[in-house]
Design a protein around this motif. Structure first.
Motif, PDB file in Angstrom:
ATOM      1  N   GLY A 181     -17.899 116.009 131.869  1.00  0.00           N
ATOM      2  CA  GLY A 181     -18.126 114.571 131.905  1.00  0.00           C
ATOM      3  C   GLY A 181     -17.787 113.993 133.258  1.00  0.00           C
ATOM      4  N   ASP A 182     -17.007 112.899 133.269  1.00  0.00           N
ATOM      5  CA  ASP A 182     -16.658 112.238 134.528  1.00  0.00           C
ATOM      6  C   ASP A 182     -15.380 112.793 135.155  1.00  0.00           C
ATOM      7  N   ASN A 183     -14.900 113.917 134.641  1.00  0.00           N
ATOM      8  CA  ASN A 183     -13.656 114.499 135.141  1.00  0.00           C
ATOM      9  C   ASN A 183     -13.873 115.328 136.404  1.00  0.00           C
ATOM     10  N   ASP A 184     -13.115 115.025 137.452  1.00  0.00           N
ATOM     11  CA  ASP A 184     -12.890 115.993 138.513  1.00  0.00           C
ATOM     12  C   ASP A 184     -11.915 117.014 137.952  1.00  0.00           C
ATOM     13  N   PRO A 218     -17.431 116.369 138.877  1.00  0.00           N
ATOM     14  CA  PRO A 218     -17.838 115.808 137.583  1.00  0.00           C
ATOM     15  C   PRO A 218     -19.294 116.133 137.256  1.00  0.00           C
ATOM     16  N   GLY A 219     -19.549 116.393 135.976  1.00  0.00           N
ATOM     17  CA  GLY A 219     -20.908 116.558 135.487  1.00  0.00           C
ATOM     18  C   GLY A 219     -21.579 117.869 135.817  1.00  0.00           C
ATOM     19  N   GLY A 240     -10.322 112.638 134.677  1.00  0.00           N
ATOM     20  CA  GLY A 240     -11.180 111.531 134.279  1.00  0.00           C
ATOM     21  C   GLY A 240     -10.863 111.043 132.879  1.00  0.00           C
TER      22      GLY A 240
END
Length: 256
Positions: A181-184, A218-219, A240
């Motif tokens: 997802g939006d997590n580094d 991310p992603g 994230g």
């Protein structure tokens, strides 16, 4: 080193001591962004750091060598102890100091997450306890998270804004395809080796060995591969929001 938009692996020999660090402590910064620093912190045997805070940063760490005692008040009981393998979380603005109670060097890997100055020195211990106290989680406190095929992933603080993970892979395995997802995602390999593979073409994988740091943006759709017969253990910091793991199909070019 600022992360790029591809998977990046940094060997521990590629960076050295930073000018930014708590008193009496050596920080070596593997990655930094506007929001995250990933550091290896060293404190000599029998040494005590000066009193300090991490400003608006939350610190999520793991003791990988030695022992640590984090004191956050003037009384003996205003402290927590962390042994090798233990996770810890120091909330933002908490005045504290790090004590190395043994003669051996203490080594910590930590994600320092927030904004502003990452280290602020102070002269004295706090007069009152913080609203949120530091905490420690040992091996028996870890709970499963982020289920992926062929991998074991455990987290110490499921309620935390940053998700720390201890991951384990047996030899010769591949995880299912996924992204975060939006997590580094920042990581450190404790032992063994493994690929992060984001396609099946040339140049679409990076291998990380024991002692290496890595970053997954991310992603990015990828899977984790252990190409060796040896087991692999690693640490992750997901910085994230939920969902932390999104399962997907194989990349469209996987059969080309």
């Amino acid at each position: 080193m600022a992360p790029s938009q591809a998977v990046e692996v940094i060997a521990s020999t590629e960076f050295g001591p930073s000018e930014v660090s708590p008193p009496n402590t050596t920080w070596e910064i593997a990655f930094y962004t506007d929001w995250v620093l990933v550091v290896r912190a060293r404190l000599g045997g029998g040494v005590t750091s000066g009193w300090h805070t991490f400003g608006e940063h939350e610190v999520y760490g793991v003791v990988i060598e030695g022992r640590a005692r984090f004191e956050y008040g003037s009384r003996d009981k205003d402290s927590i102890d962390a042994d090798t393998g233990d996770f810890f979380h120091i909330p933002a603005e908490v005045v504290h100091r790090n004590v190395n109670p043994t003669g051996d060097e203490q080594v910590i890997i930590a994600g320092v997450v927030g904004s502003g100055m990452p280290v602020v020195s102070v002269k004295e211990p706090p007069l009152r306890l913080p609203a949120r106290e530091p905490r420690v989680a040992g091996t028996d406190d870890l709970i499963p998270t982020g289920i992926l095929e062929n991998l074991t992933r455990l987290t110490p603080f499921p309620d935390a804004a940053v998700q720390q993970i201890r991951g384990h892979a047996t030899g010769r395995i591949e995880s299912s395809w996924h992204h975060h997802g939006d997590n580094d995602v920042f990581g450190y390999v404790l032992n063994g080796e493994g690929y992060v593979e984001w396609g099946l073409g040339d140049g679409e994988r990076k291998i990380a060995h024991a002692g290496d740091f890595f970053h997954i943006p991310p992603g990015l759709v990828h899977r984790d591969v252990n190409p060796s017969d040896d087991e692999q253990d690693y640490l992750l910091w997901l910085t994230g929001t939920e969902p932390r793991v999104v399962h997907v199909d194989e990349p469209a070019n996987s059969g080309e």
